[in-house]
Design an enzyme around this catalytic site. Structure first.
Site, PDB file in Angstrom:
ATOM      1  N   LYS A  11     -46.733  25.998 -28.053  1.00  0.00           N
ATOM      2  CA  LYS A  11     -46.855  27.062 -29.056  1.00  0.00           C
ATOM      3  C   LYS A  11     -48.327  27.232 -29.454  1.00  0.00           C
ATOM      4  O   LYS A  11     -49.160  26.348 -29.187  1.00  0.00           O
ATOM      5  CB  LYS A  11     -45.983  26.699 -30.263  1.00  0.00           C
ATOM      6  CG  LYS A  11     -44.468  26.696 -29.980  1.00  0.00           C
ATOM      7  CD  LYS A  11     -43.686  26.291 -31.241  1.00  0.00           C
ATOM      8  CE  LYS A  11     -42.188  26.410 -31.070  1.00  0.00           C
ATOM      9  NZ  LYS A  11     -41.453  26.016 -32.316  1.00  0.00           N
ATOM     10  N   TYR A  51     -36.183  34.328 -30.297  1.00  0.00           N
ATOM     11  CA  TYR A  51     -35.580  33.687 -31.478  1.00  0.00           C
ATOM     12  C   TYR A  51     -34.427  34.491 -32.081  1.00  0.00           C
ATOM     13  O   TYR A  51     -34.129  34.319 -33.262  1.00  0.00           O
ATOM     14  CB  TYR A  51     -36.657  33.439 -32.532  1.00  0.00           C
ATOM     15  CG  TYR A  51     -37.529  32.227 -32.240  1.00  0.00           C
ATOM     16  CD1 TYR A  51     -36.955  30.990 -31.927  1.00  0.00           C
ATOM     17  CD2 TYR A  51     -38.912  32.300 -32.312  1.00  0.00           C
ATOM     18  CE1 TYR A  51     -37.741  29.879 -31.661  1.00  0.00           C
ATOM     19  CE2 TYR A  51     -39.707  31.178 -32.061  1.00  0.00           C
ATOM     20  CZ  TYR A  51     -39.105  29.969 -31.738  1.00  0.00           C
ATOM     21  OH  TYR A  51     -39.877  28.862 -31.489  1.00  0.00           O
ATOM     22  N   ARG A  94     -35.971  17.158 -24.563  1.00  0.00           N
ATOM     23  CA  ARG A  94     -35.780  17.315 -26.022  1.00  0.00           C
ATOM     24  C   ARG A  94     -36.125  16.009 -26.731  1.00  0.00           C
ATOM     25  O   ARG A  94     -36.666  16.017 -27.833  1.00  0.00           O
ATOM     26  CB  ARG A  94     -34.324  17.670 -26.359  1.00  0.00           C
ATOM     27  CG  ARG A  94     -33.892  19.069 -26.006  1.00  0.00           C
ATOM     28  CD  ARG A  94     -34.248  20.162 -26.957  1.00  0.00           C
ATOM     29  NE  ARG A  94     -33.799  20.115 -28.308  1.00  0.00           N
ATOM     30  CZ  ARG A  94     -34.022  21.106 -29.176  1.00  0.00           C
ATOM     31  NH1 ARG A  94     -34.664  22.210 -28.810  1.00  0.00           N
ATOM     32  NH2 ARG A  94     -33.619  21.013 -30.418  1.00  0.00           N
ATOM     33  N   ASN A 125     -44.379  22.978 -34.937  1.00  0.00           N
ATOM     34  CA  ASN A 125     -43.983  21.773 -34.199  1.00  0.00           C
ATOM     35  C   ASN A 125     -44.456  21.790 -32.736  1.00  0.00           C
ATOM     36  O   ASN A 125     -43.903  21.129 -31.887  1.00  0.00           O
ATOM     37  CB  ASN A 125     -42.481  21.537 -34.329  1.00  0.00           C
ATOM     38  CG  ASN A 125     -41.668  22.758 -33.968  1.00  0.00           C
ATOM     39  OD1 ASN A 125     -42.187  23.692 -33.381  1.00  0.00           O
ATOM     40  ND2 ASN A 125     -40.397  22.742 -34.308  1.00  0.00           N
ATOM     41  N   HIS A 128     -41.899  24.403 -27.875  1.00  0.00           N
ATOM     42  CA  HIS A 128     -40.517  24.874 -27.798  1.00  0.00           C
ATOM     43  C   HIS A 128     -39.883  24.191 -26.596  1.00  0.00           C
ATOM     44  O   HIS A 128     -40.542  23.994 -25.571  1.00  0.00           O
ATOM     45  CB  HIS A 128     -40.441  26.387 -27.604  1.00  0.00           C
ATOM     46  CG  HIS A 128     -39.061  26.828 -27.235  1.00  0.00           C
ATOM     47  ND1 HIS A 128     -38.067  26.961 -28.177  1.00  0.00           N
ATOM     48  CD2 HIS A 128     -38.484  27.088 -26.027  1.00  0.00           C
ATOM     49  CE1 HIS A 128     -36.939  27.295 -27.553  1.00  0.00           C
ATOM     50  NE2 HIS A 128     -37.165  27.380 -26.251  1.00  0.00           N
ATOM     51  N   GLU A 139     -33.436  31.881 -21.640  1.00  0.00           N
ATOM     52  CA  GLU A 139     -34.867  31.850 -21.947  1.00  0.00           C
ATOM     53  C   GLU A 139     -35.729  31.947 -20.683  1.00  0.00           C
ATOM     54  O   GLU A 139     -36.740  32.650 -20.673  1.00  0.00           O
ATOM     55  CB  GLU A 139     -35.203  30.573 -22.711  1.00  0.00           C
ATOM     56  CG  GLU A 139     -34.591  30.559 -24.110  1.00  0.00           C
ATOM     57  CD  GLU A 139     -34.833  29.270 -24.865  1.00  0.00           C
ATOM     58  OE1 GLU A 139     -34.502  29.226 -26.061  1.00  0.00           O
ATOM     59  OE2 GLU A 139     -35.338  28.287 -24.274  1.00  0.00           O
TER      60      GLU A 139
HETATM   61  P1  IDP Z   1     -35.724  23.866 -31.988  1.00  0.00           P
HETATM   62  O1  IDP Z   1     -37.076  24.501 -31.755  1.00  0.00           O
HETATM   63  O2  IDP Z   1     -35.826  22.390 -32.236  1.00  0.00           O
HETATM   64  O3  IDP Z   1     -34.711  24.203 -30.924  1.00  0.00           O
HETATM   65  P2  IDP Z   1     -34.470  25.860 -33.706  1.00  0.00           P
HETATM   66  O4  IDP Z   1     -33.420  25.594 -34.738  1.00  0.00           O
HETATM   67  O5  IDP Z   1     -34.066  26.562 -32.456  1.00  0.00           O
HETATM   68  O6  IDP Z   1     -35.180  24.457 -33.380  1.00  0.00           O
HETATM   69  O7  IDP Z   1     -35.628  26.673 -34.447  1.00  0.00           O
HETATM   70  C1  IDP Z   1     -36.649  27.325 -33.737  1.00  0.00           C
HETATM   71  C2  IDP Z   1     -37.977  27.102 -34.444  1.00  0.00           C
HETATM   72  O8  IDP Z   1     -37.926  27.689 -35.757  1.00  0.00           O
HETATM   73  C3  IDP Z   1     -38.330  25.639 -34.707  1.00  0.00           C
HETATM   74  O9  IDP Z   1     -38.921  25.004 -33.587  1.00  0.00           O
HETATM   75  C4  IDP Z   1     -39.285  25.744 -35.878  1.00  0.00           C
HETATM   76  O10 IDP Z   1     -40.602  26.141 -35.465  1.00  0.00           O
HETATM   77  C5  IDP Z   1     -38.674  26.889 -36.672  1.00  0.00           C
HETATM   78  N1  IDP Z   1     -37.721  26.416 -37.702  1.00  0.00           N
HETATM   79  C6  IDP Z   1     -36.437  26.017 -37.497  1.00  0.00           C
HETATM   80  N2  IDP Z   1     -35.837  25.656 -38.638  1.00  0.00           N
HETATM   81  C7  IDP Z   1     -36.753  25.835 -39.603  1.00  0.00           C
HETATM   82  C8  IDP Z   1     -36.716  25.637 -41.037  1.00  0.00           C
HETATM   83  O11 IDP Z   1     -35.716  25.225 -41.626  1.00  0.00           O
HETATM   84  N3  IDP Z   1     -37.877  25.916 -41.708  1.00  0.00           N
HETATM   85  C9  IDP Z   1     -39.002  26.371 -41.077  1.00  0.00           C
HETATM   86  N4  IDP Z   1     -39.076  26.587 -39.755  1.00  0.00           N
HETATM   87  C10 IDP Z   1     -37.970  26.314 -39.014  1.00  0.00           C
HETATM   88 MG    MG Z   2     -33.849  26.005 -30.463  1.00  0.00          MG
END
Ligand code: IDP
Ligand code: MG
Length: 170
Positions: A11, A51, A94, A125, A128, A139
């Site tokens: 990212k 997303y 993961r 984070n 992805h 994706e």
């Molecule tokens: P993942 O990336 O671990 O699969 P997802 O639930 O698919 O997690 O969420 C996509 C992205 O959205 C996350 O990587 C993070 O950057 C952001 N995100 C997810 N949940 C939250 C939240 O509760 N607060 C802020 N950002 C979030």
């Molecule tokens: Mg996800």
């Protein structure tokens, strides 16, 4: 063992923090092969499609800006995209990536080591990582054209494009 493929994105925060090498080193521990890679300036359309499952979340608008790298600007407003392939690839990658919330992630995972939560509450984070085979397929087809991937992974078809033919996902 099942051979899987998945989409990994470094990212824009990972790009800005110059973490590409560190992230690839950690991922290489899983001994997967890279079957596609490119740098992408993410359009709003691509960000929203990527997303779409989170479109009703309160942070959706900021998440779309984040994956587009809008808050960082030139030259950090891009992602580096990879398709990795290997045995049990999704669960293993993961695990190396770590939990979504960087503060809860294993400290030696990529997100645990390099992620942060911004003052606005976005989880920056740094990577992805597709979470299951159907999401991975959606994706990979969204981010890559068939001819950008060296192994054939999903079925394709030929269509007429201008004076020639083009291979697209079936
Ligand atoms: P993942 O990336 O671990 O699969 P997802 O639930 O698919 O997690 O969420 C996509 C992205 O959205 C996350 O990587 C993070 O950057 C952001 N995100 C997810 N949940 C939250 C939240 O509760 N607060 C802020 N950002 C979030
Ligand atoms: Mg996800």
């Amino acid at each position: 063992m099942i051979i899987e493929q998945l989409l990994i994105l470094i990212k824009p925060d990972g790009v800005k923090k110059s973490l590409t090498g560190n992230i690839l080193t950690k991922l290489s521990e899983a001994r997967m092969v890279i079957i596609g890679t490119k740098a992408v300036k993410v359009s709003k359309k691509l960000a929203e499609a990527h997303y779409y499952q989170l479109k009703d979340k309160p942070f959706f608008g900021e998440l779309v800006d984040y994956i587009q790298g809008k808050i960082y600007g030139e030259p950090w407003d891009r992602v580096i995209a990879f398709v990795y392939q290997g045995e049990d690839a999704i669960a293993r990658m993961r695990k190396i990536a770590g939990a979504t919330n960087p503060e809860e992630a294993d400290p030696i995972s990529i997100r645990g080591a390099y992620g942060r939560i911004t003052t606005k509450g976005i989880y920056e984070n740094v990577v992805h990582c597709s979470s299951d085979p159907s999401e991975a397929e959606r994706e990979i087809k969204l981010w890559f054209q068939p001819d950008e991937i060296v192994n054939s992974v999903y079925s394709t078809k030929k269509i007429i494009a201008g004076k020639g033919e083009k291979t697209v996902w079936a």
